[in-house]
Each structure stands twice: as structure tokens, then as C-alpha cells.
Design a protein around this motif. Sequence first.
Motif, PDB file in Angstrom:
ATOM      1  N   ARG A   1      87.896 -50.576 -18.345  1.00  0.00           N
ATOM      2  CA  ARG A   1      87.136 -50.008 -17.230  1.00  0.00           C
ATOM      3  C   ARG A   1      87.997 -49.028 -16.429  1.00  0.00           C
ATOM      4  N   LEU A   2      89.237 -49.407 -16.166  1.00  0.00           N
ATOM      5  CA  LEU A   2      90.134 -48.530 -15.414  1.00  0.00           C
ATOM      6  C   LEU A   2      90.390 -47.232 -16.179  1.00  0.00           C
ATOM      7  N   TYR A   3      90.657 -47.366 -17.468  1.00  0.00           N
ATOM      8  CA  TYR A   3      90.940 -46.159 -18.251  1.00  0.00           C
ATOM      9  C   TYR A   3      89.701 -45.267 -18.328  1.00  0.00           C
ATOM     10  N   GLY A   4      88.519 -45.888 -18.436  1.00  0.00           N
ATOM     11  CA  GLY A   4      87.296 -45.096 -18.488  1.00  0.00           C
ATOM     12  C   GLY A   4      87.107 -44.262 -17.238  1.00  0.00           C
ATOM     13  N   VAL A   5      87.372 -44.854 -16.066  1.00  0.00           N
ATOM     14  CA  VAL A   5      87.241 -44.104 -14.817  1.00  0.00           C
ATOM     15  C   VAL A   5      88.339 -43.053 -14.704  1.00  0.00           C
ATOM     16  N   LEU A   6      89.563 -43.396 -15.116  1.00  0.00           N
ATOM     17  CA  LEU A   6      90.653 -42.418 -15.079  1.00  0.00           C
ATOM     18  C   LEU A   6      90.339 -41.231 -15.993  1.00  0.00           C
ATOM     19  N   HIS A   7      89.778 -41.519 -17.144  1.00  0.00           N
ATOM     20  CA  HIS A   7      89.399 -40.445 -18.074  1.00  0.00           C
ATOM     21  C   HIS A   7      88.340 -39.545 -17.443  1.00  0.00           C
ATOM     22  N   ALA A   8      87.348 -40.162 -16.764  1.00  0.00           N
ATOM     23  CA  ALA A   8      86.293 -39.377 -16.122  1.00  0.00           C
ATOM     24  C   ALA A   8      86.821 -38.571 -14.942  1.00  0.00           C
ATOM     25  N   LEU A   9      87.866 -39.082 -14.264  1.00  0.00           N
ATOM     26  CA  LEU A   9      88.439 -38.373 -13.117  1.00  0.00           C
ATOM     27  C   LEU A   9      89.065 -37.042 -13.505  1.00  0.00           C
ATOM     28  N   GLN A  10      89.432 -36.898 -14.763  1.00  0.00           N
ATOM     29  CA  GLN A  10      90.029 -35.632 -15.180  1.00  0.00           C
ATOM     30  C   GLN A  10      88.999 -34.498 -15.108  1.00  0.00           C
ATOM     31  N   ARG A  11      87.699 -34.870 -15.214  1.00  0.00           N
ATOM     32  CA  ARG A  11      86.640 -33.854 -15.131  1.00  0.00           C
ATOM     33  C   ARG A  11      86.009 -33.810 -13.737  1.00  0.00           C
TER      34      ARG A  11
ATOM     35  N   LYS B   1      86.963 -34.886 -10.081  1.00  0.00           N
ATOM     36  CA  LYS B   1      88.032 -35.386  -9.209  1.00  0.00           C
ATOM     37  C   LYS B   1      87.503 -36.170  -8.013  1.00  0.00           C
ATOM     38  N   ARG B   2      86.200 -36.068  -7.720  1.00  0.00           N
ATOM     39  CA  ARG B   2      85.624 -36.760  -6.570  1.00  0.00           C
ATOM     40  C   ARG B   2      84.816 -37.989  -6.988  1.00  0.00           C
ATOM     41  N   LEU B   3      85.033 -38.442  -8.203  1.00  0.00           N
ATOM     42  CA  LEU B   3      84.254 -39.568  -8.710  1.00  0.00           C
ATOM     43  C   LEU B   3      84.405 -40.817  -7.843  1.00  0.00           C
ATOM     44  N   LEU B   4      85.615 -41.094  -7.365  1.00  0.00           N
ATOM     45  CA  LEU B   4      85.838 -42.321  -6.584  1.00  0.00           C
ATOM     46  C   LEU B   4      85.068 -42.320  -5.270  1.00  0.00           C
ATOM     47  N   GLU B   5      84.680 -41.160  -4.802  1.00  0.00           N
ATOM     48  CA  GLU B   5      83.924 -41.086  -3.558  1.00  0.00           C
ATOM     49  C   GLU B   5      82.464 -41.492  -3.755  1.00  0.00           C
ATOM     50  N   ASP B   6      82.026 -41.551  -4.994  1.00  0.00           N
ATOM     51  CA  ASP B   6      80.637 -41.906  -5.294  1.00  0.00           C
ATOM     52  C   ASP B   6      80.551 -43.408  -5.556  1.00  0.00           C
ATOM     53  N   ARG B   7      80.378 -44.193  -4.499  1.00  0.00           N
ATOM     54  CA  ARG B   7      80.315 -45.645  -4.653  1.00  0.00           C
ATOM     55  C   ARG B   7      78.994 -46.098  -5.275  1.00  0.00           C
TER      56      ARG B   7
ATOM     57  N   ASP C   1      78.091 -44.873  -8.139  1.00  0.00           N
ATOM     58  CA  ASP C   1      78.388 -44.864  -9.569  1.00  0.00           C
ATOM     59  C   ASP C   1      78.716 -46.288 -10.006  1.00  0.00           C
ATOM     60  N   PRO C   2      78.039 -46.836 -11.022  1.00  0.00           N
ATOM     61  CA  PRO C   2      78.265 -48.242 -11.397  1.00  0.00           C
ATOM     62  C   PRO C   2      79.691 -48.527 -11.848  1.00  0.00           C
ATOM     63  N   ARG C   3      80.368 -47.529 -12.432  1.00  0.00           N
ATOM     64  CA  ARG C   3      81.753 -47.743 -12.852  1.00  0.00           C
ATOM     65  C   ARG C   3      82.672 -47.924 -11.642  1.00  0.00           C
ATOM     66  N   VAL C   4      82.484 -47.066 -10.661  1.00  0.00           N
ATOM     67  CA  VAL C   4      83.305 -47.144  -9.439  1.00  0.00           C
ATOM     68  C   VAL C   4      82.958 -48.401  -8.649  1.00  0.00           C
ATOM     69  N   GLU C   5      81.655 -48.704  -8.557  1.00  0.00           N
ATOM     70  CA  GLU C   5      81.224 -49.900  -7.830  1.00  0.00           C
ATOM     71  C   GLU C   5      81.841 -51.163  -8.427  1.00  0.00           C
ATOM     72  N   LYS C   6      81.881 -51.228  -9.760  1.00  0.00           N
ATOM     73  CA  LYS C   6      82.459 -52.400 -10.414  1.00  0.00           C
ATOM     74  C   LYS C   6      83.949 -52.525 -10.120  1.00  0.00           C
TER      75      LYS C   6
END
Length: 471
Positions: free
Chosen positions: A81-91, A93-99, A101-106
Motif C-alpha cells: 500500500r505504501l509503495y503504491g501511494v509513493l508510486h502514484a505521488l511521482q505523477r 504530488k498533491r495526492l496526500l492532500e486528497d483524504r 482517495d481510498p488509498r490515502v484514507e487507508k
Amino acid sequence: MHSVSLPIIGTFDAWRDAARDLLSAGTAPEDILWSHGTAAQDLFSDAAPLPRGDRPVIASKAFIQMANLVVWHSDPERFARLYGVLHALQRDKRLLEDRADPRVEKLAKMAKEVSRDKHKMTAFVRFREISAPGTNRRAFAAWFEPSHYITEPTAPFFAKRFGDMDWTIVTPHVTAQFDGTVTFSEGRERPDISDDATEDLWRTYFRSIFNPARVKVKAMQAEMPKKYWKNMPEAALIPEMIATAQARAAEMAAKAPTLAPARAAPILDRLHAEQAERLQTQDQFLTALQGCRRCPLWENATQPVPGEGPLDARLMFVGEQPGDTEDLTGRPFTGPAGQVFDRALSDAGIDRSGVYITNAVKHFKFQPRGKRRLHQNPDRDEIHHCKWWLDLEIERVKPRLLIALGGTALESLTGTRKDLLKRRGQFEETPDGRQLLVTVHPSYILRLPDPALRTEETARFHADVALAARA
């Protein structure tokens, strides 16, 4: 398929290094098989060294902080799960701000659970002294069963807090030892650690600080789950103290001091006057009332209920305390008793908006009964503590006539509710010389079981309100 086996000790550093290498080579999340402690067994996995590339890797400080919690979670999918979010962050960069998103929420939920488990460990580890041959330092040991792999990240707390002694914390996952520096080894089964001489002293202290008047079993178990009780010497006292809490609380109440002695009155008057000077405006008054902690009634009430009406009103009606409806609406006399009161005002030709209406006690006191909240009369101390607010309202409004509606109001205004029914319909003076008319509370009428008597008392109540209007 790349296989990554992470060690039990040093898990975060190992995951971070592996994730950096894989990401720099552009490895997709679905091409990695993560495992913890033992090598992953998979037919299609590649045991070769991890690939490394030259792609830049972006990881924000917020993600690193989150990852340093999530890697210690017990969920076997945490690394993927961590690697999946890190991989998505490369495209993105504001993904973590979207709570949302089910990946970030988890991940946020997992990080919170690890933080809570770390807090439980710092709160519920109980050291017992053991012999330490060949050293002048005292040595202690403890057994703890965390829900997640948190021994390693939590050990620095104990090293800082207990740096003047040697200690060992044994858990099923990892064993932490400290003798000036922290070292880690494999987890072990629960060792045989005997009680030490300090535990009787600790139990005595715990019993002395246990407040039976504040017992809330569900809240206590939420903060101190039963799974930790077997390792805590004071836990053996809890069932007995809960069972006797009601009797002990009654004993404390009986021994509690009553009103301040007469010689304290000038001091209290001066303090109250200084406080009153700071509450000149209505906004200041309402803000201060919202923070009232003078008695325990605020804990269960929804909100305090202030008086309402013009500050130059000639009549001030003082009720007893808010009821269920008033507690929810935040306004006095809006429930069934308020309807009886409003009809009496109307019959007497009194416009409700032109009089000041308040209560002697500002918070709703009740007894839960299923989904219902049954009214309870305020006791003497609660009336006394709340009188400061009523006095402040009287001083601000300066009414020509006070009307005491019921025993609680009468006790607050005159110091006694004795002979209420004999005093009703009569004019009195308060201790500070204000004119007062005594009558019953509308809820008294509603509680009468005899319809004929209820009709008679309603007429008398209307007559009392009409008398106030004429006066």
C-alpha cells in the motif's frame, strides 16, 4: 516479479531503501511481492538483487512521516500500500492532500492506529525490578503485547525517560534492551518476572487517586483496554473500586464542605465583583457562560441555557433549571412547562419579548433512562455554584420585580424553599432588598395527576402571573 523480504528489526530503513531502488528503476507496484521477517515464497518471484535506475524519486516530508508509522502496522499489505501511494505521488504530488482517495484514507487510518498503539505502550508498560549482578545500576524488565510492531519505534521514549537504569522490554515481536544504548533482538515468550517491593506502594497510590464520583467504565476501558490489565499491578483493584464507587461517592458528598463561612463572604464578594466587571456585554456574558465549570452539571448537559429578554425589563421570571427541550434548543421555557408559562403570560397581557426569563441553574440535570432523560432536581451545592450567574443577570437587568417559579428558584433567591405553597402569591424581599413574588413552577402543574386539581392550580398560577403584571 521482484521479491522483497524486510527484516523484523530495522523495517522502516529497509523498506525505504528498497522502495527507492525499485522506484528509480520504474518498477510498477504490481511487480513487487513484499514480505516481512521471512523470504516470500512465490513461484514467479525473482530472488535476484533489486534493480536500480536513475529516475529521480519524489517523497514529501508528510509521506515519510506517514510511512514511518504505517510500516510498523500489522497489516501484511502495508508495504505494498505504501509503495503504491509513493508510486502514484511521482505523477500527482498533491495526492496526500486528497483524504477522500481510498488509498490515502487507508494509510491515514493505519498511521493513526499505530500512533495509538505506541501511546498505549508508553502508558501501560510496567517495569519490575530484577537482579543485575556485576553492575551498580538498577535493572528492570517488562512484558508487553502490542497490537502492532511498535517496540522499535517506541524504545527511544523509554531510553529518554529511564536513562538512569538498565531495562528490558520483551514483546512477542522484538525485545528491546537498554544499558546506555538501545539494542534489539528477536521477540520472546513472556518471561517469569516476579512482583517487586514497589508494587504495593503503587497500588496504594492508585487507590488514593481513584475518584469514585468520576467513574465511567466504558470510557475507562476505551483508554485502558482489558488486554493490558494482566500486566498492571493496579488492575486487580479496579473491579472492587468500581463495585464500591457509588457508596464511596455518597460518602465523599456527605463529607464535602458546605457553603463558605461568613468570614469568607467579603473576599468572595470582591472576587465576584471583579469577574462581573469583565462581563459587561451580552457577548462576553454568553462566552463566559459557555465555559462554566463551577459544578459537574456541564459534563452531561448539551449546553448551558442563558436567560433571554431585554436588559431593561421590569419583570424577571426565574425558573428552576432547563428541561430536555431547553437543553437542546439553548432557550429557557420552550418545552411543555414553557407552553403553560406562555399561556399564563398571554392571559395576563404580558408580552414575553418584554420580560426577562431565566433559570436559577443553567445546565440540565437528568438521569438517563433508555433513550429518555428524566429531570432531576439540582442539589444545594449546584444551586449555590450557579447563583453567581443569576446574581450577575439580576445586576445587569435590575428588574423592578423578581418572580420565583418553584422551589429551586426560591432557594436561590432567598436561601430557603421551605413552605413554598404557603408563601406563593405573596411578596417578599430578597437578602439584597429586591422585591420578589413567590409562585410555583409550571412543571408542578403538569405533574398533578388529578385533572380537577390541575385546572384549579392552573387558574391560581395565572392569577399569580397577573398579580406580577399589576405590580
